[in-house]
Structure formats: C-alpha cells, structure tokens
Design an enzyme around this catalytic site. Sequence first.
Site, PDB file in Angstrom:
ATOM      1  N   SER A  85     -21.213 -24.904  64.609  1.00 34.16           N
ATOM      2  CA  SER A  85     -20.761 -23.509  64.686  1.00 34.16           C
ATOM      3  C   SER A  85     -19.532 -23.259  63.814  1.00 34.16           C
ATOM      4  O   SER A  85     -18.491 -23.899  63.979  1.00 34.16           O
ATOM      5  CB  SER A  85     -20.442 -23.172  66.150  1.00 34.16           C
ATOM      6  N   THR A 104     -18.295 -12.177  59.080  1.00 32.93           N
ATOM      7  CA  THR A 104     -17.781 -11.713  60.386  1.00 32.93           C
ATOM      8  C   THR A 104     -16.806 -12.702  61.016  1.00 32.93           C
ATOM      9  O   THR A 104     -15.877 -12.310  61.712  1.00 32.93           O
ATOM     10  CB  THR A 104     -18.946 -11.481  61.377  1.00 32.93           C
ATOM     11  N   ASN A 114     -17.664 -20.534  63.670  1.00 31.55           N
ATOM     12  CA  ASN A 114     -16.518 -19.890  64.329  1.00 31.55           C
ATOM     13  C   ASN A 114     -15.761 -20.878  65.212  1.00 31.55           C
ATOM     14  O   ASN A 114     -14.555 -20.777  65.379  1.00 31.55           O
ATOM     15  CB  ASN A 114     -16.959 -18.613  65.050  1.00 31.55           C
ATOM     16  N   GLU A 158     -25.377 -16.477  57.645  1.00 30.22           N
ATOM     17  CA  GLU A 158     -25.007 -15.054  57.692  1.00 30.22           C
ATOM     18  C   GLU A 158     -24.687 -14.552  56.283  1.00 30.22           C
ATOM     19  O   GLU A 158     -25.160 -13.500  55.853  1.00 30.22           O
ATOM     20  CB  GLU A 158     -23.789 -14.853  58.601  1.00 30.22           C
TER      21      GLU A 158
HETATM   22 FE1  F3S Z   1     -21.673 -10.517  66.207  1.00 28.48          FE
HETATM   23 FE2  F3S Z   1     -19.182 -11.101  66.221  1.00 28.48          FE
HETATM   24 FE3  F3S Z   1     -20.752 -12.373  67.741  1.00 28.48          FE
HETATM   25  S1  F3S Z   1     -20.397 -10.675  64.495  1.00 28.48           S
HETATM   26  S2  F3S Z   1     -22.673 -12.378  66.709  1.00 28.48           S
HETATM   27  S3  F3S Z   1     -20.293 -10.188  67.867  1.00 28.48           S
HETATM   28  S4  F3S Z   1     -19.120 -13.239  66.628  1.00 28.48           S
END
Ligand code: F3S
Length: 656
Positions: A222, A166, A224, A125
């Site tokens: 991952s 993000t 996150n 990203e």
């Molecule tokens: Fe988008 Fe947030 Fe999911 S940036 S891909 S909604 S973790």
Amino acid sequence: MQVILAESAGFCYGVRRAVELARETAEASGGCWMLGDLIHNTQVVEELRQLGVQKLESIDTLQAGDTVVIRSHGESKQVLDWLEAKGIRCVDATCPNVRRIQTLAAQAEKEGRTPVIIGDAAHPEVAGIASWCEHPLIFSGPEAVSEWLETCPEARETPLTVMAQTTCIRELFETSWKIVKKECTNAKKFDTICIATHKRQSEAAMLAAKADVMVVVGDRKSANTKHLTEICKESCPRVLQIENADELPPDFFSGCSVAGLTAGASTPAGIIKEVYAAMSEEIKAVENNEESFEELLNQSFKTLNTGEKVTGIVTAITPMEVQVDVGAKQAAYIKFSELTDDPDAKPEDVVKVGDEIETYVVRVNDVEGYAELSKKRLDAVKVWENIEQAVEEKTVMEGTVTEENKGGIVVSVKGVRVFVPASQSGQPRGADLSAMKGQKVQLRITEVNRARRRVVGSIRSVSDEARRAAQEEIWNNIEVGKRYTGTVKSMTSYGVFVDIGGVDGMVHISELSWSRIKTPSEVCKVGDTMEVYVISFDPEKRKISLGVKDHSVDPWQVFMDKYAVGDVASVRVVKLMTFGAFAEVVPGVDGLIHISQIADRRIEKPEDVLSEGQIVDAKITAVDEERKKISLSIRALLAPSVEEPEDEIAEDGEEE
Ligand code: F3S
C-alpha cells in the site's frame, strides 16, 4: 503507557465503498471478478474471494456477460473501453476523488494544456489517470520537476495543469508546485490530494511528534501506508510498519510513555483493533485524548456544513449513487434514494453528467473525507416555498390527478398532495370525478398549512378565468362570415347549440343541411365537431346565429353538372302530397314525381306506393332551368312504352 489511536486510521470512504460494492455485486450476481487486488489488504481480498469475488490475472479470460468490479484506484481508459466492447458488465468502484483527477487530466488536454501529475508513475492510480489523456507528464516530486525544467526550457512557456496523485505527500506536491509556479508562465494548480489521505498524514505527523513510538498498520504494497511511515519517521525516532498484531516485537515499547497508532486506508477496523489491544490496555486515556485531537482536526478541515445548500456539478452516475463535485475537498455524493421522490424515475432521467445541481448537505464526514447530499430534501423544501408563494401570487400550477375521494379529488403538484373540492374541480355537479384520474390539470393553490401538510386548490378558478378570456377574445373579434370549429353542446327540435371556444352560438335546423331534415339528430349529435360560420350576432343580448350550409355551393348547379334529362337517379322521397311526391335528387334540390308517374297503374294517392324517406330509382323526364324545377318518373322505368308527360312542371311543380 499511553496509547493514542489516530482518529483517521483505517478504511477511507473510497475503500469502504469499493468493498461494499464488491460484496453487494457478488451477492446479487452470484459471483464476480476484480482486476488485481480490489484493495491492498490480503485479509480483505481473501474474505471477498470467499464471497465469490475472484481475482483476475488477465482480462483475456473474461467472457461477455461476466461482471467485473473496478477497484478504487480506477482503471485505464483502454481497459474500460475493451470491457465495454466485449459486453462485460462493469461495476465501477473507482473512488470519486480518482475519477475527478481523470476528468481534470482529460479536460486539461482538451483545453490545450499539458497535464502534469505529481505522483508515482508505477502506481495503478497514476497509470490509470495517465491513460485518460495523450501526453501527460508524471513527476515523483520537486527534484524530478526541476530536472525537467532544466532539460526542457521551452516547458516554461507551455500551458500546464498540475495535479497530484490522491495519496501524494502534501509537502512533495506543494514544493513541486512552487517550482512550476516560479518558472512557468502559464500554470494552473488543482489540489487533488485526497482529503482523507491529507488528514491521515497530518494526524500521523502530529501524533508522531508527541509519541515516543509510532506503529503504522497496513499492507506492504500500500502506497499510502508507506507514505504514512515516511511521514512518521520525520518526527519520531522509533517507527514500526506492520501488517497485523502478530508482527509486534515484544520489547518494542519498553521505556516509552506515549505510543501512537495509525493505519493505511486499506486496513480493516478488525486488524487495527487487534493491534490497539495488543499495544495497550489504557483505552480510556486514549479516548479522552482522541476527543481533543478530533476537535483540532475539525477546526482546521471542515469545509461543508450539514444543513447548508450547495451547488455542484454531476461528475459520475454509478450503480448506487450520483457523484457531485461541490468544489470542496470532500468527495460528495447523493444516494439514489435521496435523488428524487419519483419511485419510477431512473437517475439518468433526473440528472446527467455535467449538470449543475443544487443540493442539501445531509452529513459531512471530515475524517473520511466525504459528504452525503440530498436533492430530494432540497426539492421538498423548495416545493413548499413555491406553494406558499403560489398562494400569495395566485400563480397557476400544474399537477396530475392521482385519486378521487369523498369530497373531491387529489392532485399531485411536484410531489405535494393538493386537495381540490368537487365544487372546485371544474366539472358539473354530480359528474364522475374518477374519470379525471391521470389527467394533467392546471390549478391555483387557495390554502396552505405547511405544519399540517394540508394544501387546497381550485381548478375552477383557472378554467373559469380561461373561459372568460376566451369569451372576451371571441366577442372582441367576431364578425359576420367568420368561421369557427365548434363542438355541439346541446340539441333542440329547432336547432343545435355549438360552443365556438367559450361562447355558444345557435345553428337553426334550416341552416344545418341542404337536405330536408326533420330533426337535427339526423345530421349530428352532442359532442360532434362542426365547422360553422357566423350568420349574425348581437353583443348586447350575447346571441350568435351560426350556419353550417355552405352558401358558396349552388345545389342547382351541382344537379346540372351531374344529371341531364333521360338520366336515372337514385332519389329520396321527402314529402308526399295529393298530386304526387317530392324527392331529393341532390342535397338541396328536389324533383316532383307526379301521381301519374309513380306506378304503372292508377293509384288513389302517393302513399299507396311510396313512403317518406324511401329511396327509389326515378327517371329525369324534364328540367325547367329557368324555374329550377325537375320532373321525375318511376313509371317510365317500369313501362318504357308509356308516353312521358311534358307539361306537369308548370301545373303541379309548386309544393303547396
Ligand atoms: Fe479515495 Fe482517498 Fe480513499 S482517494 S480511495 S478516499 S484514500
């Protein structure tokens, strides 16, 4: 043992959208490609593979016409440009939150600012975002920021635009920003941490604080999921990160009374369910606790409300929706079905990227961090408001006639059906109203019943008014000699009536043409356009006398310029008399063919040889310029030796 499942565990909006798009694309095109794993989950990637979404290791193997789904992390600008140049179709599943950061970074540089991204430089990203600008700075957190400021003192004066990956941990981002804000004189901050991620992390932190054991489910690749594990470890002594229920150690929960469960954004609901079932059977207790937890979250995070109007900027148009930045944390979008009422309109016909757009909030999903908007519904509300206002203010509106029905016609005004009775259609009684279908018309709304969705209008009200105004304009400015372009409305034996723009004037038959004509139909018909000038007018009696003949042209001069004595002319017999026949040589100029010059033999009367309207060749035997009289002879052409009469003009040249 009590198990508490985090409300925000599992697929986020962006991931769900990417998976749905990939499934739909594979189904529609019979197979497609993904660049690397579409999401960080082996099970989901395998399911997609079976549906025909193949993983591509190198883009070089792609061929023109192939379809590629761009993953939710986004792709680098160079790759997207390359795909476009090769004619490869891209289905862009880039998460709107990621797209927003790409746009912000590019915009920052355009404004002469340096984009600063707080995140993991190796993450796809972040690499993708960095490709949308030329000189971005990427820092993993506050320490890297401080180090940079120490080694690069001139950075303090540099205009900076600071944003976050993000999935960045909020604390890392906020602390980094604090340092930049303190040290740098010209820094701007954009909080680009995904709201779904932030909620997931906050919820995980709160859950970890009250749990004896925390389980985090998600793929090891991952980012996150990794961050969630780190966050949980800060307040819970026993944290376990697993990919599925099989990895749960049998004795892990011994001695614990509260166990927490959360999952990364790429973890499908099925896996979470399995882990949840394996951890506890006390589902009811968990659900009760979730309710209060959800309330707590809603209170702290809700920023958009269902049913409210919001204005935003269109950031992207994808194959399924229009993405809108409404200045809120939620990723907001409009489904195509909610964009417009017009089934034939393409999204690009309705909006463009960068447009400001007013919308209606249909649904807010705070947990997954997205909001569904509708332009269509807001438009519909506005249209009804406009129509109600139009009745009050007698506003003229525009619409298209869509159908004819028993009592009149239906006009579509901004998508609302307006009935116009036949008497208000502006057409004469008994006219064929179906001919109006497809026409654009102006009308006034005369009656509205919103509850019954009944709207009545009048075209006549507008056309009558326009006609009155046009009449007024003509009577205020009319003068003798003024020229108009008119339309023949009706005809009589003595002339024609011409509409010169709302007012009819009369052209007498004698003013229609230089030629002798018996009826106006010889030179015109109803509906013809005619150039006329005003001969006289009477405002009291509302009468206008018009002419067509151009009196500035002298027919005699036309004749003189064209012919001389001895010439042969093709003439039209216009009147038969006892002493001969009159024939038109040029419009407005007749000559006489004396009875003795009609044939090479003696005849009783001209009609023995000639008839009115007949075209014959005749020789011009004499011209009296003073009296404007012409002598013609047919006989002279038949018998060249016969002597030509010299004195007929004086004796017989008068018509009566
Ligand atoms: Fe988008 Fe947030 Fe999911 S940036 S891909 S909604 S973790």
